[in-house]
Enzyme design. Structure first.
Site, mmCIF file in Angstrom:
data_model
loop_
_atom_site.group_PDB
_atom_site.id
_atom_site.type_symbol
_atom_site.label_atom_id
_atom_site.label_comp_id
_atom_site.label_asym_id
_atom_site.label_seq_id
_atom_site.Cartn_x
_atom_site.Cartn_y
_atom_site.Cartn_z
ATOM 1 N N ASP A 142 0.858 -1.176 0.000
ATOM 2 C CA ASP A 142 0.000 0.000 0.000
ATOM 3 C C ASP A 142 0.898 1.231 0.000
ATOM 4 O O ASP A 142 2.104 1.148 0.273
ATOM 5 C CB ASP A 142 -0.937 -0.015 1.211
ATOM 6 N N GLU A 166 -10.814 6.254 4.646
ATOM 7 C CA GLU A 166 -9.839 5.603 5.506
ATOM 8 C C GLU A 166 -10.042 6.007 6.972
ATOM 9 O O GLU A 166 -11.173 6.096 7.444
ATOM 10 C CB GLU A 166 -8.421 5.867 4.995
#
Length: 651
Positions: free
Chosen positions: A305, A532
């Site tokens: 990521d 997020e």
């Protein structure tokens, strides 16, 4: 730059082809393995490590790409070439980056990636589809496949070849700020929705090699199943935190969709920021190499990521040498390193004081650290070769060596009417009817189009940005009419009879509602956009203005409440006040689909993809739990029949 690139790129490509002669890796008639072996045999260590490096668009240039042999570019959220940039401007940007890669000694093309998570959500005028939670409510894998195909065309319409999608997390706690990126709390539904991968990449040909990546031509993009693994099961739904579960639980809940994705030829898999039983996934050799690569036989490449290596330690980058060594040896093949981005300490996300680390030139540090680790023998050359072989395999399968530049004929696909029709169908099928009438024998829905006077109220009725949610035109999303589309209010005005008066008041006072002779009201409320950890929530409540709008309107006139949210939210105290309640999730740019169903052109058919709780104190709570006592259970959804003779055949 755009005009210069357009002039030089054909010449660069022409010169490169002649400079390399009839090299096997340039010859598409040669077997794939032979092309990979030939190219690998020509590469230096610097060129190999460059292929393992992904940098952000903000620091990329043809010169940097050439100097460091960069393998991939990340177009960060909000990283469009300019505000309201055209498809042609996107292509100019992509081709300018390819200029750098094609001018290198070996001419290995870039793979350029973007977070196209619900359509090409960074591009102005793109079709924005419902977020995954809404698609899970449709229970329609073939629809999701068509959405994948449409998204691939729109991404390619801007010169981009790679999307960091789909998210195949199984969200087990709606307090998680990424729960709307998950199709369901049920792993079986998430498995079914991996049908988006053939939409993005193409269906595997008959007799195709098992568990092998596949991308079918210039109308498709490489997909990325993420985030491996267990990201949806963290304690208390805290983003990037720790998933505490035994191996059997991990395999039965969080792993099945990866098995399906690999079987369908997914090209790449992204590793999760989170941990499994205290071990950071970015360092988990047993799961990445031992299970994913060796047991499941995944043959694509594994990508970190964004800045995932930085977050291995607490605080971030406390020992970057260790992080690089641990991650690469665990089996990560490509590393996403942005530049000059603020890294927020994980402790801050868990309530500690803010720690920000401004990191310049992290990609250079990554290249230098990995080179040093190989030289010292801490990372083996065989590990480097495995990573680069996987990256090159995907690039060759994609046809990037034969067609590295944008296809200008593709621009017509961005925001096409055909794709907007698919999105509107998805909105209709995603709507879940939770209540219909205070007396079940007297349903409010479908609403009559011929009503004399209709009130539309609430913060989310006339706001395309809010109905799209996070990951739209920016990382966190935005409110306002941020891209082309139809608001729910516009959809209502379009669908009712010409003589019907539609009055919009965002937050009307109860007395005004009571004295205005409205036939009925539609109250559209919901969450503000988030992404997020910014969306992690301990209380899962809407704003007090939203709840006041429900009480003030529904206390004065018959009302249907439409909730625009990425997850179930606190609603039990207000349900009795409403005549009807609809979960619309995050419908995207085609808000007219909500009006289509409210007014009976189509029937309600959606089913809850996750449990709607009564109180947050019950969480986590999923179907089958011993303490299961939901407000609306998993799979619940009332149905209605079309009332105006339209739509059913068109589905």
């Amino acid at each position: 730059m755009a005009d210069s690139s357009a002039f030089h790129l054909p010449l660069l490509l022409f010169c490169f082809l002649f400079a390399t002669g009839d090299a096997d890796y340039r010859d598409p008639r040669q077997p794939l393995d032979a092309r990979v072996r030939d190219l690998m045999s020509r590469m230096t260590l610097d060129e190999k490590i460059g292929q393992m490096t992904q940098i952000a668009k903000e620091v990329a240039s043809p010169q940097i790409i050439k100097k460091h042999h960069i393998g991939s570019i990340l177009i960060t959220p909000g990283g469009e070439p300019a505000i309201h940039a055209s498809a042609e401007a996107w292509m100019d940007m992509a081709d300018s980056f390819q200029e750098g890669s094609l001018s290198t000694r070996l001419g290995i093309p870039l793979i350029i990636g973007v977070d196209a998570l619900h359509g090409h959500n960074n591009a102005y005028n793109a079709t924005i589809f419902p977020h995954n939670v809404g698609l899970g409510a449709t229970r329609d894998p073939q629809l999701v496949q068509r959405i994948g195909a449409a998204t691939a065309l729109e991404v390619r319409a801007t010169g981009i070849t790679y999307t960091f999608a789909p998210c195949i997390a199984v969200c087990r706690d709606p307090r998680w700020g990424r729960c709307y990126e998950s199709y369901s709390e049920d792993p079986k539904i998430v498995q079914e929705m991996t049908e988006i991968i053939p939409g993005l990449q193409g269906y595997l040909p008959a007799e195709y090699q098992k568990n092998f990546p596949y991308v079918n031509g210039s109308g498709k993009v490489a997909a990325c199943a993420k985030h491996f693994v267990g990201d949806g099961g963290t304690t208390d739904g805290i983003d990037e935190y720790n998933t505490v579960i035994d191996w059997d639980g991990l395999k039965s809940i969080h792993m099945p969709a990866y098995v399906d994705s690999i079987r369908k030829g997914v090209a790449t898999i992204m590793i999760s920021y989170s941990s499994w039983n205290g071990k950071k996934m970015h360092t988990n050799y047993d799961l990445i190499t031992g299970y994913l690569k060796n047991e499941l036989k995944f043959n694509g490449f594994v990508i970190s990521d964004s800045e995932g290596l930085d977050r291995i330690t607490t605080p971030p980058r406390a020992n970057y040498t260790y992080s690089v060594e641990a991650a690469i040896n665990a089996g990560i093949d490509m590393v996403g390193e942005c530049e000059n981005l603020i890294i927020v300490s994980q402790d801050f996300m868990h309530g500690a004081d803010l720690l920000q680390v401004m990191v310049p030139y992290t990609y250079i540090e990554f290249i230098n650290e990995l080179t040093s680790l190989v030289t010292k023998g801490a990372v083996s050359m065989s590990r480097i070769d495995d990573a680069v072989e996987r990256i090159l395999r995907v690039k060759l399968i994609m046809g990037l060596f034969e067609q590295p530049l944008s296809d200008r004929k593709m621009v017509k696909h961005l925001g096409s009417q055909e794709h907007r029709r698919i999105a509107r169908e998805a909105v209709r099928k995603s709507l879940v009817l939770l209540k219909n009438g205070k007396d079940a024998s007297k349903p409010l829905l479908p609403l009559p189009k011929s009503a004399r006077r209709v009130l539309v109220a609430g913060s989310h009725a006339n706001d395309i940005g809010r109905q799209c949610g996070g990951w739209t035109m920016d990382w966190q999303g935005q409110s306002g009419n941020i891209t082309a589309g139809t608001s729910i209010l516009s959809g209502v005005r379009d669908v009712v009879d010409q003589e019907t008066e539609v009055v919009y008041i965002e937050n009307p006072e109860k007395a005004i509602v009571a004295s205005s002779n409205f036939s009925f009201a539609i109250v559209v409320v919901g969450e503000e956009p988030y992404t997020e950890y910014e969306g992690d929530s301990k209380d899962l409540r809407l704003s007090e203005a939203c709840y006041s709008a429900i009480s003030d309107v529904c206390g004065a006139v018959e009302c249907v409440v439409v909730v625009v949210s990425g997850r179930p939210i606190v609603m039990e105290p207000f349900v009795d006040e409403m005549d009807a309640l609809v979960a619309a999730w995050l419908p995207g740019s085609e808000g007219g689909g909500v009006a289509d169903v409210l007014f009976g052109d189509y029937g309600f058919s959606g089913k809850l993809p996750r449990t709607w709780f009564r109180r947050v104190e019950q969480l986590p709570m999923n179907e089958g739990d011993a303490h299961y006592d939901p407000l609306f259970g998993f799979g619940f959804g009332l149905t209605t029949m079309p009332s105006h003779g339209a739509g059913v055949a068109a589905e």
